[in-house]
Design an enzyme around this catalytic site. Structure first.
Site, mmCIF file in Angstrom:
data_model
loop_
_atom_site.group_PDB
_atom_site.id
_atom_site.type_symbol
_atom_site.label_atom_id
_atom_site.label_comp_id
_atom_site.label_asym_id
_atom_site.label_seq_id
_atom_site.Cartn_x
_atom_site.Cartn_y
_atom_site.Cartn_z
ATOM 1 N N SER A 27 0.826 -1.204 0.000
ATOM 2 C CA SER A 27 0.000 0.000 0.000
ATOM 3 C C SER A 27 0.854 1.246 0.000
ATOM 4 O O SER A 27 2.087 1.172 -0.072
ATOM 5 C CB SER A 27 -0.942 -0.012 1.211
ATOM 6 O OG SER A 27 -1.923 0.987 1.089
ATOM 7 N N ASN A 28 0.218 2.390 0.055
ATOM 8 C CA ASN A 28 0.904 3.680 0.125
ATOM 9 C C ASN A 28 0.493 4.371 1.408
ATOM 10 O O ASN A 28 -0.597 4.118 1.933
ATOM 11 C CB ASN A 28 0.460 4.572 -1.042
ATOM 12 C CG ASN A 28 1.143 4.230 -2.330
ATOM 13 O OD1 ASN A 28 2.041 3.401 -2.369
ATOM 14 N ND2 ASN A 28 0.718 4.865 -3.390
ATOM 15 N N ARG A 29 1.306 5.289 1.867
ATOM 16 C CA ARG A 29 0.981 6.061 3.058
ATOM 17 C C ARG A 29 0.002 7.171 2.680
ATOM 18 O O ARG A 29 0.347 8.045 1.901
ATOM 19 C CB ARG A 29 2.255 6.697 3.587
ATOM 20 C CG ARG A 29 2.533 6.408 5.003
ATOM 21 C CD ARG A 29 3.792 7.128 5.403
ATOM 22 N NE ARG A 29 4.915 6.224 5.526
ATOM 23 C CZ ARG A 29 5.062 5.339 6.507
ATOM 24 N NH1 ARG A 29 4.151 5.214 7.448
ATOM 25 N NH2 ARG A 29 6.118 4.568 6.561
ATOM 26 N N ALA A 93 -3.671 8.178 -3.199
ATOM 27 C CA ALA A 93 -2.300 7.682 -3.358
ATOM 28 C C ALA A 93 -2.424 6.259 -3.897
ATOM 29 O O ALA A 93 -2.448 5.283 -3.143
ATOM 30 C CB ALA A 93 -1.568 7.706 -2.026
ATOM 31 N N VAL A 94 -2.574 6.184 -5.218
ATOM 32 C CA VAL A 94 -2.803 4.887 -5.862
ATOM 33 C C VAL A 94 -1.481 4.114 -5.918
ATOM 34 O O VAL A 94 -0.449 4.682 -6.298
ATOM 35 C CB VAL A 94 -3.334 5.097 -7.301
ATOM 36 C CG1 VAL A 94 -3.626 3.759 -7.968
ATOM 37 C CG2 VAL A 94 -4.575 5.993 -7.294
#
Ligand code: C5P
Length: 220
Positions: A27-29, A93-94
């Site tokens: 994932s992204n932050r 934030a893909v």
């Protein structure tokens, strides 16, 4: 002010979550705060908002349709299903990649040493929407979270992705997950800084700028 009365707006927010196996993900932050605040500010100006959100710890804002998704592919499908729209704003934030294979069970760590995950590239939702032939929203806006050469990178990204505005976002000082932000809106007509403020204040200023665009008969 109701400068966006009846306008259809799609906002993406939060991270995407890409499963590796039954319990692990990439994932992204992203807290989703800036996207949620922007969706609320647009709603307050009269827009009919669809918020397409990855997993966040925030409640769905009242007065809009919220579609909860996990992966980038699901986010793209939800955005496509929400079209047509007057405005698309990609704040999410893909994740740029997803595991090429997802294991239904939990992968065992008994391989000894290095584990390799093959990654497949995710579609760029912003570029996809900006490139639509028939259903391209009149205003397509991206957010460029950058740590170096913030403005230059954001300018290049606006052109590369084919969007109308790119919001340059310096994320060096705890912006991801924090309450505060500072941005510069990069457009074909010029660049407009919005100085450091709470994310809800930044959101109101951005929403106001979008409303002004739709109010100025000359723009469209
Ligand atoms: O390339 P980068 O991820 O920095 O671009 C950021 C912008 O592009 C954001 O508006 C983000 O929501 C959007 N984006 C997207 N789909 C992707 C990657 C980024 O919509 N796969």
């Amino acid at each position: 002010m109701t400068g966006l009365a009846g306008r259809l707006v799609i906002v993406t927010a939060g991270p995407t979550v890409e499963p590796i196996d039954a319990v692990r993900f990439l994932s992204n932050r992203s807290s989703g705060r800036q996207g949620y605040a922007l969706a609320a500010a647009l709603r307050d100006l009269g827009a009919r908002v669809t918020l397409v959100s990855g997993p966040v710890a925030l409640d769905p804002p009242p007065g809009m349709k919220t579609v909860l998704v996990e992966t980038a592919l699901q986010m793209l499908a939800a955005v496509t299903a929400a079209l047509p729209a007057d405005v698309f704003i990609g704040v999410a934030a893909v994740a740029d990649w997803r595991p090429a294979q997802t294991s239904a069970g939990k992968i065992k760590k008994d391989h000894g040493g290095l584990a390799v995950i093959e990654l497949a590239e995710n579609p760029d939702i912003l570029a996809t929407v900006a490139g639509l032939q028939d259903q391209r929203p009149r205003l397509v806006v991206g957010f460029a979270a950058e740590t170096d050469d913030v403005l230059d990178n954001a300018r290049a990204k606006r052109l590369r992705k084919g969007c109308d505005w790119m919001v340059a976002n310096d994320v060096t000082d705890g912006v991801m997950g924090g309450e505060m932000n500072a941005v510069t809106v990069i457009t074909q007509q010029g660049e407009f800084p919005i100085p450091q403020a709470d994310k809800s204040v930044i959101a109101k200023a951005l929403a106001q700028r979008i409303a002004e665009l739709f109010l100025s008969a000359s723009a469209y």
